[in-house]
Scaffold this motif. Structure first.
Motif, short mmCIF file in Angstrom:
data_model
loop_
_atom_site.label_atom_id
_atom_site.label_comp_id
_atom_site.label_asym_id
_atom_site.label_seq_id
_atom_site.Cartn_x
_atom_site.Cartn_y
_atom_site.Cartn_z
N LEU A 1 0.84 -1.20 0.00
CA LEU A 1 0.00 0.00 0.00
C LEU A 1 0.88 1.26 0.00
O LEU A 1 0.59 2.24 -0.69
CB LEU A 1 -0.96 -0.01 1.20
N ASN A 2 1.97 1.23 0.75
CA ASN A 2 2.87 2.40 0.79
C ASN A 2 3.37 2.75 -0.61
O ASN A 2 3.34 3.91 -1.03
CB ASN A 2 4.07 2.14 1.71
N LEU A 3 3.81 1.73 -1.33
CA LEU A 3 4.32 1.96 -2.68
C LEU A 3 3.20 2.48 -3.59
O LEU A 3 3.41 3.42 -4.37
CB LEU A 3 4.88 0.64 -3.24
N PHE A 4 2.01 1.90 -3.43
CA PHE A 4 0.85 2.30 -4.23
C PHE A 4 0.55 3.79 -4.00
O PHE A 4 0.32 4.55 -4.94
CB PHE A 4 -0.34 1.42 -3.84
N VAL A 5 0.59 4.21 -2.73
CA VAL A 5 0.29 5.61 -2.40
C VAL A 5 1.34 6.53 -3.01
O VAL A 5 1.02 7.53 -3.67
CB VAL A 5 0.23 5.80 -0.85
N LEU A 6 2.62 6.16 -2.84
CA LEU A 6 3.69 7.04 -3.33
C LEU A 6 3.71 7.11 -4.85
O LEU A 6 3.95 8.16 -5.43
CB LEU A 6 5.05 6.57 -2.79
N GLN A 7 3.43 5.97 -5.48
CA GLN A 7 3.48 5.96 -6.95
C GLN A 7 2.28 6.66 -7.58
O GLN A 7 2.33 7.04 -8.74
CB GLN A 7 3.57 4.52 -7.47
N ASN A 8 1.20 6.81 -6.81
CA ASN A 8 0.02 7.48 -7.36
C ASN A 8 -0.08 8.94 -6.94
O ASN A 8 -1.18 9.51 -6.89
CB ASN A 8 -1.24 6.71 -6.99
N GLU A 9 1.08 9.54 -6.67
CA GLU A 9 1.14 10.97 -6.33
C GLU A 9 0.53 11.79 -7.47
O GLU A 9 0.85 11.56 -8.64
CB GLU A 9 2.63 11.32 -6.12
N GLU A 10 -0.32 12.71 -7.08
CA GLU A 10 -1.01 13.62 -8.02
C GLU A 10 -2.13 12.94 -8.81
O GLU A 10 -2.88 13.60 -9.51
CB GLU A 10 -0.05 14.28 -9.02
N LYS A 11 -2.19 11.59 -8.76
CA LYS A 11 -3.31 10.91 -9.43
C LYS A 11 -4.39 10.63 -8.40
O LYS A 11 -5.51 11.09 -8.50
CB LYS A 11 -2.85 9.61 -10.08
N LEU A 12 -4.03 9.84 -7.38
CA LEU A 12 -5.00 9.49 -6.34
C LEU A 12 -4.70 10.16 -5.00
O LEU A 12 -5.58 10.30 -4.16
CB LEU A 12 -5.02 7.96 -6.14
N PHE A 13 -3.42 10.52 -4.82
CA PHE A 13 -3.01 11.12 -3.53
C PHE A 13 -2.15 12.35 -3.82
O PHE A 13 -1.60 12.49 -4.91
CB PHE A 13 -2.19 10.10 -2.73
N ARG A 14 -2.01 13.20 -2.81
CA ARG A 14 -1.11 14.35 -2.97
C ARG A 14 -0.38 14.62 -1.65
O ARG A 14 -0.98 14.50 -0.58
CB ARG A 14 -1.90 15.58 -3.39
N ALA A 15 0.91 14.98 -1.76
CA ALA A 15 1.69 15.35 -0.57
C ALA A 15 0.95 16.45 0.15
O ALA A 15 0.48 17.40 -0.48
CB ALA A 15 3.07 15.82 -0.99
N SER A 16 0.85 16.36 1.46
CA SER A 16 0.06 17.33 2.19
C SER A 16 0.78 17.76 3.46
O SER A 16 0.49 17.29 4.55
CB SER A 16 -1.30 16.71 2.51
N TYR A 17 1.74 18.66 3.30
CA TYR A 17 2.48 19.18 4.45
C TYR A 17 1.66 20.31 5.07
O TYR A 17 0.98 21.05 4.34
CB TYR A 17 3.87 19.68 4.01
N PRO A 18 1.69 20.44 6.39
CA PRO A 18 0.83 21.45 7.03
C PRO A 18 1.27 22.88 6.70
O PRO A 18 2.44 23.13 6.49
CB PRO A 18 1.01 21.16 8.52
N LYS A 19 0.30 23.79 6.68
CA LYS A 19 0.53 25.17 6.25
C LYS A 19 1.66 25.88 7.04
O LYS A 19 2.50 26.53 6.44
CB LYS A 19 -0.78 25.96 6.33
N PRO A 20 1.69 25.75 8.41
CA PRO A 20 2.75 26.47 9.13
C PRO A 20 4.15 26.07 8.65
O PRO A 20 5.04 26.89 8.58
CB PRO A 20 2.55 26.04 10.59
N VAL A 21 4.33 24.79 8.29
CA VAL A 21 5.64 24.34 7.82
C VAL A 21 5.92 24.93 6.44
O VAL A 21 6.99 25.46 6.17
CB VAL A 21 5.69 22.79 7.76
#
Ligand code: HEM
Length: 422
Positions: free
Chosen positions: A91-111
């Motif tokens: 699942l980890n690989l699936f999430v990372l490989q589907n960046e911008e398709k199914l998932f997106r990096a989401s770092y918090p606004k203050p950072v």
């Protein structure tokens, strides 16, 4: 008086009830097939137990308890949002490989406010691709450039030279110096001995100190706070030195490899790219330290749409956390996972399927190869010139960013008759 106490108790009871009941009344009905798990307390969810510090070479109680109760994928409520936690390498690989398709990096606004809108962690889409290409070509050009390699070696030697009269050093300070000087040279082409370098370093350290005092409640702060590699590389070197101090057989084999490289060179001759390629066991040591030490515990993602993976449903808008630590230390994937054993990397192909210290997919760390060159050259001179013992009972802690609580103080001793590089 009694009446007042009664009224206060009544109000408190009302408040508790509304905290427990109201969010449930307004919460959307949970979809079927969500992974098992608990959402914890209203509002703060399970964030506090998730953030509890633990040895970075262990999973920590939060993950241990939930993995044994619910399995490798479970739901939770973290950082104010419902979340899916994944300790499953597939699942980890699936999430990372589907960046911008199914998932997106989401770092918090203050950072993101601090690292800047144009940091690679902050941007997405075409802009991310363009900026990433620039970063990758810059890093690729540096990593095998003979002048840069010479600089890495010279810097390693000058730092180790400064320990000659010392019996004890605070190793984390030394590795920070090493990686900071490298960064100044790489980004600004300024030599450490130039007066301007000293001024920049002074200003930068003041800036970093200010930056470090920002509340650091997110594990991914360490990635952002290190401006793409300064802190993470320093931490990884400290982890290697820590693991080597506790594994004399590994230290012995590493020293053998570096002796063999040195034997084939003229006295005082510099290391080059071909030497780096011969450092196979060193490479295994670095990989094993990333597995056991877990510099980056996980990366934050958000689901862009409803996703079905195996039997699980991941709702749109939920956080998804691929947990690297849990996979790195999973006893069903790695025999005796707490043992620092670089020989397991002889089967690199199998290991690299489950060990992902540098992330994966379109956001795979572009600095990964550079880190290995820098650390290998540093280790070459370290193992040939010194032996060390850890002074106090110090160990790496995941706060969740990794730190040695005592700065890794070492008793050091120069070894006789080895290459000084002069
Ligand atoms: C031990 C050292 C390091 C570790 C463990 C590490 C780990 C990581 C991880 C896990 C990511 C993925 C973040 C995500 O998917 O959201 C990442 C991204 C990144 N790293 Fe590293 N890193 C290290 C050193 C470096 C160095 C030395 C550089 C630069 C010279 C660097 C530059 C970057 C950049 C620019 C990104 C963002 C990539 C993108 O979003 O496309 N890192 N790193």
């Amino acid at each position: 008086m009694e009446e007042l106490v009664f009224v206060i108790l009544f109000l408190l009871l009302g408040l508790c009830l509304s905290l427990l009941v109201v969010p449930r009344l307004f919460a959307k009905r949970e979809p079927k097939n969500l992974p098992p798990g608990t959402m914890g307390w209203p509002v703060c969810g399970e964030t506090l137990s998730f953030l509890k510090p633990h040895r970075s070479s262990s999973m920590g109680r939060f993950l241990q308890k939930r993995c044994s109760r619910y399995g490798k994928v479970f739901k939770s409520h973290l950082y104010g949002s419902p979340a899916i936690v994944s300790c499953d390498p597939v699942l980890n690989l699936f999430v990372l490989q589907n960046e911008e398709k199914l998932f997106r990096a989401s770092y918090p606004k203050p950072v993101l406010d601090v690292v800047g809108k144009l940091s690679l962690h902050a941007v997405s889409g075409e802009l991310h691709k363009k900026l990433r290409n620039i970063a990758v070509s810059f890093i690729t050009a540096s990593k095998s450039n003979p002048l840069f390699l010479l600089f890495v070696e010279k810097l390693s030697l000058s730092i180790m030279d400064s320990w000659k009269e010392q019996k004890q050093i605070s190793f984390c300070e030394e590795t920070k110096k090493f990686t900071l000087y490298l960064m100044v040279k790489q980004l600004l082409s300024i030599e450490p001995e130039e007066p301007l370098a000293f001024k920049i370093l002074e200003d930068f350290e003041t800036y970093m100190k200010g930056f470090q005092t920002l509340p650091s409640k997110y594990p991914w702060d360490s990635l952002c706070k290190s401006f793409e590699g300064y802190g993470t590389t320093a931490t990884l070197i400290a982890l290697i030195v820590y693991f080597l101090a506790n594994a004399p057989n590994v230290f012995g084999r590493l020293k053998e490899e570096h002796h063999a490289i040195r034997k084939n060179k003229e006295d005082g001759e510099s290391l080059n790219w071909e030497d780096f390629q011969k450092m196979e066991f060193t490479n295994n040591v670095i990989h094993e330290a990333t597995r056991c030490g877990n510099v980056a515990k996980f990366v934050p993602r958000k689901a862009l749409q409803d996703v079905v993976f195996k039997d699980y449903f991941i709702p749109s808008g939920w956080y998804v956390f691929p947990l690297f630590t849990a996979v790195h230390l999973d006893p069903t994937l790695h025999e005796n996972p707490s043992e620092f054993n670089p020989w397991r990397w002889t089967d690199y192909k199998a290991m690299s399927k489950t060990v992902m210290p540098f992330g994966g997919g379109p956001r795979l760390c572009p600095g990964a190869e550079l880190v290995k060159v820098e650390i290998s050259f540093f280790l070459h001179h370290l193992v040939l010139n010194y032996r060390w013992k850890i002074k106090a009972d110090d160990f790496p802690v995941a706060y969740p960013y990794v730190e040695f609580s005592r700065g890794l103080v070492l008793d050091i001793e120069p070894t006789e008759g080895t290459y000084s590089g002069k």
